[in-house]
Structures are given as C-alpha cells and as structure tokens.
Design a protein around this motif. Structure first.
Motif, PDB file in Angstrom:
ATOM      1  N   GLU A  77       0.674  -1.342  -0.022  1.00  0.00           N
ATOM      2  CA  GLU A  77      -0.106   0.305   0.072  1.00  0.00           C
ATOM      3  C   GLU A  77       0.783   1.598  -0.556  1.00  0.00           C
ATOM      4  O   GLU A  77       1.139   1.847  -0.880  1.00  0.00           O
ATOM      5  CB  GLU A  77      -0.575  -0.423   0.968  1.00  0.00           C
ATOM      6  N   GLN A  78       1.955   1.673   0.819  1.00  0.00           N
ATOM      7  CA  GLN A  78       2.613   2.616   0.995  1.00  0.00           C
ATOM      8  C   GLN A  78       3.429   2.815  -0.408  1.00  0.00           C
ATOM      9  O   GLN A  78       3.446   3.710  -0.902  1.00  0.00           O
ATOM     10  CB  GLN A  78       3.872   2.535   2.144  1.00  0.00           C
ATOM     11  N   TYR A  79       3.640   1.353  -0.438  1.00  0.00           N
ATOM     12  CA  TYR A  79       4.731   1.458  -2.514  1.00  0.00           C
ATOM     13  C   TYR A  79       3.668   2.024  -3.412  1.00  0.00           C
ATOM     14  O   TYR A  79       4.400   3.169  -4.078  1.00  0.00           O
ATOM     15  CB  TYR A  79       4.708  -0.070  -2.757  1.00  0.00           C
ATOM     16  N   ASN A  80       2.304   1.553  -3.505  1.00  0.00           N
ATOM     17  CA  ASN A  80       1.640   2.458  -4.298  1.00  0.00           C
ATOM     18  C   ASN A  80       1.479   3.754  -4.267  1.00  0.00           C
ATOM     19  O   ASN A  80       1.558   4.819  -5.009  1.00  0.00           O
ATOM     20  CB  ASN A  80       0.347   1.934  -4.230  1.00  0.00           C
ATOM     21  N   LYS A  81       1.260   4.628  -2.992  1.00  0.00           N
ATOM     22  CA  LYS A  81       1.438   5.442  -2.620  1.00  0.00           C
ATOM     23  C   LYS A  81       2.453   6.296  -3.253  1.00  0.00           C
ATOM     24  O   LYS A  81       2.033   7.328  -3.850  1.00  0.00           O
ATOM     25  CB  LYS A  81       0.554   5.723  -0.868  1.00  0.00           C
ATOM     26  N   VAL A  82       4.322   5.459  -2.684  1.00  0.00           N
ATOM     27  CA  VAL A  82       5.166   6.496  -3.376  1.00  0.00           C
ATOM     28  C   VAL A  82       5.333   6.691  -4.604  1.00  0.00           C
ATOM     29  O   VAL A  82       5.936   7.536  -4.901  1.00  0.00           O
ATOM     30  CB  VAL A  82       6.261   5.821  -1.606  1.00  0.00           C
ATOM     31  N   PHE A  83       4.800   5.794  -5.179  1.00  0.00           N
ATOM     32  CA  PHE A  83       5.372   5.775  -6.351  1.00  0.00           C
ATOM     33  C   PHE A  83       3.906   6.909  -7.484  1.00  0.00           C
ATOM     34  O   PHE A  83       4.243   7.509  -8.141  1.00  0.00           O
ATOM     35  CB  PHE A  83       5.092   4.759  -7.794  1.00  0.00           C
ATOM     36  N   SER A  84       3.034   6.987  -6.622  1.00  0.00           N
ATOM     37  CA  SER A  84       2.437   7.802  -7.141  1.00  0.00           C
ATOM     38  C   SER A  84       2.318   9.042  -6.940  1.00  0.00           C
ATOM     39  O   SER A  84       2.310   9.957  -7.742  1.00  0.00           O
ATOM     40  CB  SER A  84       0.225   7.148  -6.488  1.00  0.00           C
ATOM     41  N   MET A  85       2.705   9.212  -5.843  1.00  0.00           N
ATOM     42  CA  MET A  85       2.987  10.934  -5.491  1.00  0.00           C
ATOM     43  C   MET A  85       4.490  11.177  -6.677  1.00  0.00           C
ATOM     44  O   MET A  85       4.380  12.345  -6.571  1.00  0.00           O
ATOM     45  CB  MET A  85       3.195  10.706  -3.729  1.00  0.00           C
ATOM     46  N   HIS A  86       5.714  10.552  -6.407  1.00  0.00           N
ATOM     47  CA  HIS A  86       6.463  10.691  -7.101  1.00  0.00           C
ATOM     48  C   HIS A  86       6.060  11.032  -8.704  1.00  0.00           C
ATOM     49  O   HIS A  86       6.485  12.248  -9.150  1.00  0.00           O
ATOM     50  CB  HIS A  86       7.598   9.581  -7.617  1.00  0.00           C
ATOM     51  N   GLY A  87       4.798  10.314  -9.426  1.00  0.00           N
ATOM     52  CA  GLY A  87       4.962  10.950 -10.254  1.00  0.00           C
ATOM     53  C   GLY A  87       4.002  11.878 -10.418  1.00  0.00           C
ATOM     54  O   GLY A  87       4.295  13.213 -11.265  1.00  0.00           O
ATOM     55  N   ILE A  88       2.940  12.651  -9.666  1.00  0.00           N
ATOM     56  CA  ILE A  88       2.334  13.559  -9.737  1.00  0.00           C
ATOM     57  C   ILE A  88       3.291  14.866  -9.641  1.00  0.00           C
ATOM     58  O   ILE A  88       3.136  15.809  -9.650  1.00  0.00           O
ATOM     59  CB  ILE A  88       1.140  13.678  -8.880  1.00  0.00           C
ATOM     60  N   VAL A  89       4.030  14.785  -8.295  1.00  0.00           N
ATOM     61  CA  VAL A  89       5.234  15.869  -7.988  1.00  0.00           C
ATOM     62  C   VAL A  89       5.992  15.815  -9.077  1.00  0.00           C
ATOM     63  O   VAL A  89       5.979  17.239  -8.843  1.00  0.00           O
ATOM     64  CB  VAL A  89       5.791  14.959  -6.537  1.00  0.00           C
ATOM     65  N   MET A  90       6.614  15.087  -9.168  1.00  0.00           N
ATOM     66  CA  MET A  90       6.953  15.658 -10.666  1.00  0.00           C
ATOM     67  C   MET A  90       6.888  16.234 -12.013  1.00  0.00           C
ATOM     68  O   MET A  90       7.552  16.677 -12.502  1.00  0.00           O
ATOM     69  CB  MET A  90       8.056  14.409 -11.562  1.00  0.00           C
ATOM     70  N   VAL A  91       5.595  15.943 -12.022  1.00  0.00           N
ATOM     71  CA  VAL A  91       5.026  16.152 -13.560  1.00  0.00           C
ATOM     72  C   VAL A  91       4.656  17.346 -12.977  1.00  0.00           C
ATOM     73  O   VAL A  91       4.622  18.084 -14.339  1.00  0.00           O
ATOM     74  CB  VAL A  91       3.968  15.112 -14.066  1.00  0.00           C
ATOM     75  N   PHE A  92       3.561  17.311 -12.209  1.00  0.00           N
ATOM     76  CA  PHE A  92       2.142  18.696 -12.016  1.00  0.00           C
ATOM     77  C   PHE A  92       3.767  19.705 -11.264  1.00  0.00           C
ATOM     78  O   PHE A  92       3.167  20.821 -11.807  1.00  0.00           O
ATOM     79  CB  PHE A  92       1.148  18.234 -11.040  1.00  0.00           C
ATOM     80  N   LEU A  93       3.882  19.695 -10.661  1.00  0.00           N
ATOM     81  CA  LEU A  93       5.256  20.543  -9.122  1.00  0.00           C
ATOM     82  C   LEU A  93       6.696  21.010 -10.199  1.00  0.00           C
ATOM     83  O   LEU A  93       6.520  22.315 -10.199  1.00  0.00           O
ATOM     84  CB  LEU A  93       4.590  19.985  -8.179  1.00  0.00           C
ATOM     85  N   PHE A  94       7.209  19.903 -10.834  1.00  0.00           N
ATOM     86  CA  PHE A  94       7.922  19.962 -11.564  1.00  0.00           C
ATOM     87  C   PHE A  94       8.462  20.257 -12.398  1.00  0.00           C
ATOM     88  O   PHE A  94       9.063  21.685 -13.054  1.00  0.00           O
ATOM     89  CB  PHE A  94       9.158  18.948 -10.891  1.00  0.00           C
ATOM     90  N   ILE A  95       8.292  19.190 -13.724  1.00  0.00           N
ATOM     91  CA  ILE A  95       8.563  19.496 -15.081  1.00  0.00           C
ATOM     92  C   ILE A  95       7.853  20.427 -15.899  1.00  0.00           C
ATOM     93  O   ILE A  95       8.176  20.514 -16.600  1.00  0.00           O
ATOM     94  CB  ILE A  95       8.869  18.186 -15.302  1.00  0.00           C
ATOM     95  N   ILE A  96       6.763  20.523 -15.387  1.00  0.00           N
ATOM     96  CA  ILE A  96       5.611  21.075 -16.323  1.00  0.00           C
ATOM     97  C   ILE A  96       5.880  22.711 -15.835  1.00  0.00           C
ATOM     98  O   ILE A  96       5.918  23.360 -16.579  1.00  0.00           O
ATOM     99  CB  ILE A  96       4.167  21.170 -15.979  1.00  0.00           C
ATOM    100  N   PRO A  97       6.224  22.944 -15.071  1.00  0.00           N
ATOM    101  CA  PRO A  97       6.649  24.535 -14.567  1.00  0.00           C
ATOM    102  C   PRO A  97       8.023  25.204 -14.480  1.00  0.00           C
ATOM    103  O   PRO A  97       8.658  25.511 -14.806  1.00  0.00           O
ATOM    104  CB  PRO A  97       6.166  24.944 -13.090  1.00  0.00           C
ATOM    105  N   ALA A  98       8.848  23.656 -14.706  1.00  0.00           N
ATOM    106  CA  ALA A  98      10.807  23.748 -14.227  1.00  0.00           C
ATOM    107  C   ALA A  98      11.560  25.062 -15.302  1.00  0.00           C
ATOM    108  O   ALA A  98      11.718  26.207 -15.209  1.00  0.00           O
ATOM    109  CB  ALA A  98      11.725  22.560 -14.063  1.00  0.00           C
TER     110      ALA A  98
END
Lengths: 562, 250
Positions: A77-98
C-alpha cells in the motif's frame, strides 16, 4: 539600498537607478509582492527545485523498495502511494513549470529586449496559483497521499481506492490554471513586447520553443481541468460518466486524460529543446544550422502533440482502426524530433566547440534524448507496443525523454544562465563531476529498465519474480549514483552563492542579447532600451566588444578557462 | 520516411493477426477481478486462476472481462497484452505452437489490499500451460469430475442462458426456430451479419449482444424499427449465459 517604492505598474517607478541590480532591494516583502519577472522566476526556481528534491526522494524510496523482491522497506500500500506521489510531484509540480516558469520567466523578456512580461500581475498570480496547488498537494501527502498513479485511471480512482483522491485532483486542477496563465502571458509578451528590430526571424530559438509550449498550455490544459473536474464529481457525487455500472465508459477517461497529458509531454520537452538550442549555438560559436527548421519543428511538435494521444491506449480496447491511425500519426512525431537532433549535430560541425559544463549537459541531452526518441518509435509500432506497453520498457523510455531530456536541459540551462541571473560563477570542476555522476547514474538506472521491460517485467509492481532481481538491483544502485550527482550539484550551487566569484558580463562569449546587458541584470533588464540590429546567433556580425568575455584584468577565475 | 512506413506496415499486420480469431478457435472466457484471474473452458467448465491448460497448435480466442477495475492480461512469452475493461469484452487471439509454460501478469495498475499478506496488482499472476491434445482432454475430464453441487451454479452456461431466455420474456419477440416475430429470430443469430436501420452492417458478437440487452435502442436491426424492446438489467454472468445460449441456437 533603493528607496522602497510602492509597486506601481510592473513594480517599476522612476525611483530605480537604471544601473541598479534587480537583486539590490532586500527584505522578504520585496520578494513576495514583487512584480519583477526575474524575481518571480527565481521564486519559481526555488519552488520547482523543492518539488524536484521531494520527487527525487520519493523516487529513491521506490528504487530502494525494489532492491529486493518482496518487502524491503515498505508495504504494498505504501509503495503504491510513494510511486503515485513521485509521478504527481514530478509531473505537475516540477517538470511542467520547471523550464517555462523558472528559466522562461527570467529570460524570455530579456531575450526579447523588453522590461517585463506583458502582464506582470498575472505573472505573480500564476506563481501564487502554483503555490496554492502545491499546498493542496502537500496537504494530500500529509493526509495519506493517493495510490492511483499519476494517471488517475477510472474506475479505480473514482470508486475503489479509499485514499485522498479529491484533494489531489483539486491540486492538479489548480496547477493547471497556473500553467495556462503563464502560457497566456508568454504569448502576449512575444507578440507585443519585442524590442525594436526584434523581428520574428531574429527570435531566439528558446523563445520559439516557449511560444510553442505556451500555445499547447493554453489549448490543452483546459481539457485536463474539465477531466479532473468530472472525475471529482464522479467520485464525490456518483456522476456515472466513467462508471460502467451506470452506463459510463472507463476508456473515455483515458481519452480525456491523454488528450491533455500527451500534449503535456511536449509542454515538458519543447522548452528543454529550446534551452539546448541556445547552449549549442553559444558553445559552438556559430549560428544554428537550419534556424527556421528548428523554430518550425517546435511548432510542429506542438501541433502533432494534439493528434497522437491514442498511442497511450493501443491495448486499452480501442477499435483496431483507431489504433492504426494513431500509430501512423505517432510515427510522424519522429520527423520534427529528428529535424532538431540533426540540426543540433550539424551546428556542432565545424563549430568552435568549448566543452564547459552547460555544453556537457547539452551533449548529454542529445545522446539521451536520441535514445528516448528512438525507443519511442519502437513503442509506436503496434505489435511491439502490445508487448512493451505498461512494462519497464515504457518507464525507461519516458524517463529518457523526461529526465534525460527535460531535466538535463533544465539543469544545463541553469548552469548556462546561472552567472547571469545570480551574478556569481560556480566551481567548474564540481559542475563537471556532478555531470559525470548524473550521466552515468542515469544510464545505469534506466538502461537496465529497458532490458527488464523487454523481458516482461510490468510497471507498478511492488513484488517481482526472482529472475528480475539482478537487473532491479543494478537499477537501484544507479539511482544512488544519480542522487549523489544531484547532491554534488546542489552543494556546488550553494557554494557558488556564498563564495562564488563575481560573474563577468559575458562569461561564455555569446552573441545572444541576454549576455549584452550587465551582470547582475539591472532592474529594467537593460540600461537603455536595446535596438536589435542582428540575430542572436550572428557571430559574424557581432563586435569584438560584444563577444568579449568581459573579465577585468586579474579578475579571471582560475577554473573558467579550462 | 520509407523506414517509418515499413515499420508501420510490419507492426500493423502483426497486430491485426492477434486481433482476429480463426473460425475454429477454442474460445476461453477470462475474468479479471482484484486480484485474481479465472477461466472458463468452451464447454462451461470453470478453471481456477492458477493455470489455464491449452492444447498445442490449436487457435485460441480469449474473451475477457472485468468485474471491478481495469486489468490487463499480459503474456510476455506470446508478446500479447490486452486491457480487461469493466463494462465491455476485449479479445485476443493466438495459437500456442510449443509445449511448456507461459507466465501471465496483470499489466494495468489495479491497487493493493491492506496488510502484509494482502494481494495486489503485483500478485495478480497466472500461468498458461501448453499441453498435448490428449493431456488437455484428460485435464478437462479431471476437473469436470468434481461433484455438481460443488460447482459454481452461476457460471454462465448455455443451460442457464436458456432458462433466462424463457424466464425473462424474451420468447415473446425472439423465436429460436426462425419464425418471424416482433424481434429478430435467434436461430443462427451468432456471428450473423445484420444490417442496421442506419444502413451500417454489424456482426453479432459479444459486445453487440451485451449492448442489445442493456441498451436495446442503440443499434436496431433493419425492419425491426417498431420493436421497442425495454432495456434489461443483467449481471455480467447473466449476459455471459445469454451469449453462451445464443451460440447454441443454430
């Protein structure tokens, strides 16, 4: 110390001495309420770097968990959350506005020869909307995160998961607005604020790339907003649009989602390509080969990006005829990408190449992006994609494009423009060591994933069969090297801020406009309004004084000349 | 450019081969549910999700559905993969040509249960065992010997389909002997190509039957415009049973 002026239009009043650095004014308030595009850009930079750090830590956790089969450090369960959050943070918070938010904000007006973006208040709004989205995202993480993957596929996200999907969707929804506002602002700026003499044919390639990106942001992001909005309503009130038991269609969600998220791939990569075009021209000391084609291929990617969303869904249950059309269109993407790569390589040919750290990143980009791009052709082939879809091959492919492409370009751009916007030089030796670690670490991490994927290891697996273990371990070790590389880079940049030598006006001897203004950049970007008489890459027209690396005698840093 | 065209052609032809089943294909029903696969042989015999037995060199068609979220049936050894989508049937076709075992994965993320022993996306695995024709028959015989009362009674058989056909009032409009009625006859309906009111031609297959039961007004066969059939709320397994039954009404 300047007199603290009430921010008028653009925060610019006559109180400013034209020679004064934009960094001169001190105090938190002067930053938080600034309307200066350079300061907003720097706040973006700090924001996206924080997001990158967070996403990077999550990535290291994912790789660490996969070091051994079964449980290593966390539950499924934790793993599923961690990879989901990795994707969301990287895509929406980092790479689009970077690249657009940070580097674009700082350098778009300067490269155009103007004082600021067209709508400075909108620019600040866009940043604070980003902050609001980030706050929602962080709140969701503290609240337990989501485990849907960054794609939020229905009906899992709408009916089955019991994690905080709604706040996370709201976060992505808000971040979308930030992206749209930046896009609108850049389009208006490019159209209306160019300096006298800055014709479309003299636009720097970075501007062309940002312009193409802005068009995608304005046209595609509303679709994401609508999709997420529908999903929020579906989850909260049982709307039934994507729920088969109520007559909805889960595949419809995928169509909506990828109609944004495929163009979003170009929002991520096109500005990176623009950065690379700038770096390659400066460090080869010549005009780009095929300026027009590089510029148009950015727009070509922006257009084609809208036509190929279906290639994410070859096995999703679309009709065979739709997959045929999407496959054929997807191959077309190879053409503008190929044009860019060939033009960069031909620009290097007979150029006067200097291998400083930004150039190393640019060359690294060409190498990694070419691997990412060519494996994209494999995935465009229907029969091959059927096998490779949703395996580690796809994971490796998009990390080659996103990390090997965009992140390397972003970091390269950071090295390239760092002396200009901070006014400090950095330690070139450390920068090269960091590059070597990043480049090697990245390849070790993701080359092994190509092999894993082609052997049939599916994505998003917490556990795996014993035959995959050795390659997973290689990949995890690679992620440590990669992480170490970024750590060295972070130390180097902090050191540069604290003890770096003052940067000269034009440390790389570039002919481009942003290097002609003093370092650090004056508040109004230029001391006098520049009048453009030549293109940014016309080295044969540039004067000796313009290209002069500009160190006063005895000031030249020892490590700047290797 | 030519290279791209060639790559497209080769891959598309190969793709189509796996989308179109041979006429005499062995039809296996595959069901995905978090986090297990289950199978059903052509004669209705259910098989546990651990392993599916298939005879070598015989064309196979898999008709797959999901009862909860998206799944994906992935057999790396066959280079085959297809999403299993709730609310519709998806198909793959292949001919195993070598004896042995093939690993099956779920390749569309479907979550995980709580607790250290709970399953999840990563444990939604299965195997396909390719055996000789004789071994296949023997295996089928063995699992059929399980006493009838232990079998799942609602397993989508033709017999159950016939009961539904008679019990739900379908007989009023649909004959099975070819005689004319308000609706199209079910005699020989499976695989028949019908002309719709829109002039479009459609082949009667799983998705058409399902749609015609759940949303009868979506695609009406020409000359039956005045049928006015009401929609039926059927479970997935009931639809399966009807489909199984329609295959027998030749």
């Amino acid at each position: 110390m300047a007199t603290v002026a009430t921010p008028g239009l653009g925060g610019k009043t006559e109180a400013h001495d034209p020679h004064e650095s934009y960094l001169a004014e001190k105090g938190l308030k002067s930053w938080l309420f600034t309307l200066d595009h350079k300061r907003i850009g720097i706040m973006y930079l700090i924001g996206v770097l924080a997001a990158f750090l967070l996403g990077g830590i999550l990535a290291l956790l994912v790789r660490l968990e996969l070091f051994t089969a079964g449980r290593t450090i966390m539950t499924a369960e934790q793993y599923n959350k961690v990879f989901s959050m990795h994707g969301i943070v990287m895509v929406f918070l980092f790479i689009i506005p970077a690249v657009p938010g940070a580097l674009g904000n700082i350098f778009l007006p300067i490269q155009l020869g103007t004082k600021d973006v067209a709508f400075p208040r909108l620019n600040l709004t866009s940043f604070y909307v980003w902050v609001l989205g980030a706050v929602f995202g962080l709140y969701t993480m503290i609240h337990g995160g989501v485990d849907t993957g960054w794609t939020f596929y229905t009906p899992y996200s709408s009916k089955f998961t019991n994690t905080s999907v709604i706040p996370m969707l709201t976060a992505a929804f808000i971040l979308g607005f930030s992206s749209i506002l930046t896009g609108v602002n850049f389009i208006a700026t490019v159209h209306t604020m160019r300096a006298p003499g800055m014709s479309w044919k003299r636009l720097p390639l970075f501007i062309w790339a940002l312009y193409a990106t802005s068009i995608i942001q304005v046209l595609a992001t509303p679709v994401l907003a609508i999709t997420l909005f529908l999903l929020i309503f579906e989850r909260a009130f049982g709307l039934g649009i994507f729920d088969p038991s109520m007559g909805g269609d889960p595949v419809l969600f995928q169509h909506f989602f990828w109609f944004y998220s495929h163009p979003a791939v170009y929002i991520m990569i096109v500005p990176g390509m623009g950065v690379i075009s700038e770096i390659i021209c400066t460090f080869s000391r010549r005009a780009p080969f095929g300026y027009f084609f590089i510029a148009m291929s950015s727009l070509g990617l922006a257009l084609l990006g809208f036509l190929v969303w279906g290639h994410h869904m070859f096995v999703a249950g679309m009709s065979e005829y739709s997959t045929m059309v999407f496959s054929a269109l997807t191959f077309l993407v190879g053409i503008p990408s190929g044009v860019k790569v060939f033009n960069w390589v031909t620009t290097l040919y007979k150029g006067s190449i200097s291998l400083k750290s930004p150039m190393l990143y640019a060359l690294g980009f060409i190498f990694l992006f070419t691997i990412g791009g060519l494996t994209g052709l494999f995935l465009a082939m229907l029969a091959v994609d059927v096998h490779l879809h949703d395996t580690y091959f796809v994971v490796a492919h998009f990390h080659y494009v996103m990390v090997g492409g965009t992140v390397i370009a972003f970091v390269g751009g950071l090295h390239y423009w760092w002396p200009k916007f901070t006014g400090k030089m950095y330690n070139e030796g450390m920068a090269r060591a960091a590059f070597a670690l990043v480049f090697i670490g990245f390849n070790v991490t993701f080359l092994s994933q190509f092999v894993l994927g082609s052997r049939g290891m599916p994505r998003r697996y917490y556990d795996y069969l014993p035959e995959f273990q050795s390659l997973h371990q290689v990949s995890t070790i690679g992620s440590w090297i990669l992480g170490l590389g970024f750590l060295v880079m972070l130390v180097m940049f902090i050191q540069s801020l604290q003890q770096g030598k003052d940067a000269p006006r034009n440390p790389w001897g570039s002919a481009a406009l942003e290097w002609q203004t003093p370092t650090p950049i004056p508040f109004h970007n230029f001391v006098d309004q520049p009048v453009i008489t030549r293109g940014p890459y016309d080295y044969h027209l540039a004067t000796e004084a313009e290209l002069d690396e500009g160190y006063a005698p005895g000031e030249r840093p020892a490590d700047a000349d290797d | 450019m030519l290279l791209i065209v060639w790559m497209f052609h080769v891959s598309y032809s190969a793709y189509i081969r796996n989308a179109v089943a041979a006429d005499n294909a062995l039809e296996i029903r595959v069901r995905g549910a978090r986090w297990n696969w289950s199978y059903q042989y052509p004669d209705g015999t259910p098989e546990s999700g651990d392993a599916l037995y298939l005879p070598v060199n015989k064309p196979v068609k898999m008709v797959m559905s999901s009862s909860d979220v998206l799944h994906d049936y992935f057999v790396p050894a066959f280079r085959l993969k297809k999403d299993v989508v709730p609310g519709m049937y998806s198909q793959i076709a292949f001919t195993p040509n070598r004896l042995g075992e093939a690993q099956v994965f779920c390749a569309e993320y479907c979550g995980a249960g709580a607790g250290p022993t709970a399953g999840g996306h990563f444990s939604m695995l299965s195997k396909i065992k390719i055996v000789t024709e004789a071994e296949y028959e023997e295996h089928l015989k063995k699992i059929k010997d399980i006493p009838a009362e232990l079998k799942d009674k609602e397993n989508g058989t033709a017999l159950w389909g016939e009961q539904l056909y008679k019990g739900k009032g379908c007989t009023t409009c649909h004959s099975v002997d070819g005689s004319a009625a308000t609706g199209p006859t079910f005699k020989g309906v499976w695989g028949r190509t019908e002309t719709l009111t829109t002039g479009e031609q459609i082949k009667v297959d799983e998705n058409y039957v399902r749609e015609s039961i759940l949303r009868p007004q979506a695609k009406i066969v020409k000359t039956f415009e005045n049928g006015n059939m009401p929609p039926f709320v059927f479970t997935e397994k009931q639809v399966d049973a009807i489909i199984a039954y329609l295959k027998t009404t030749k």
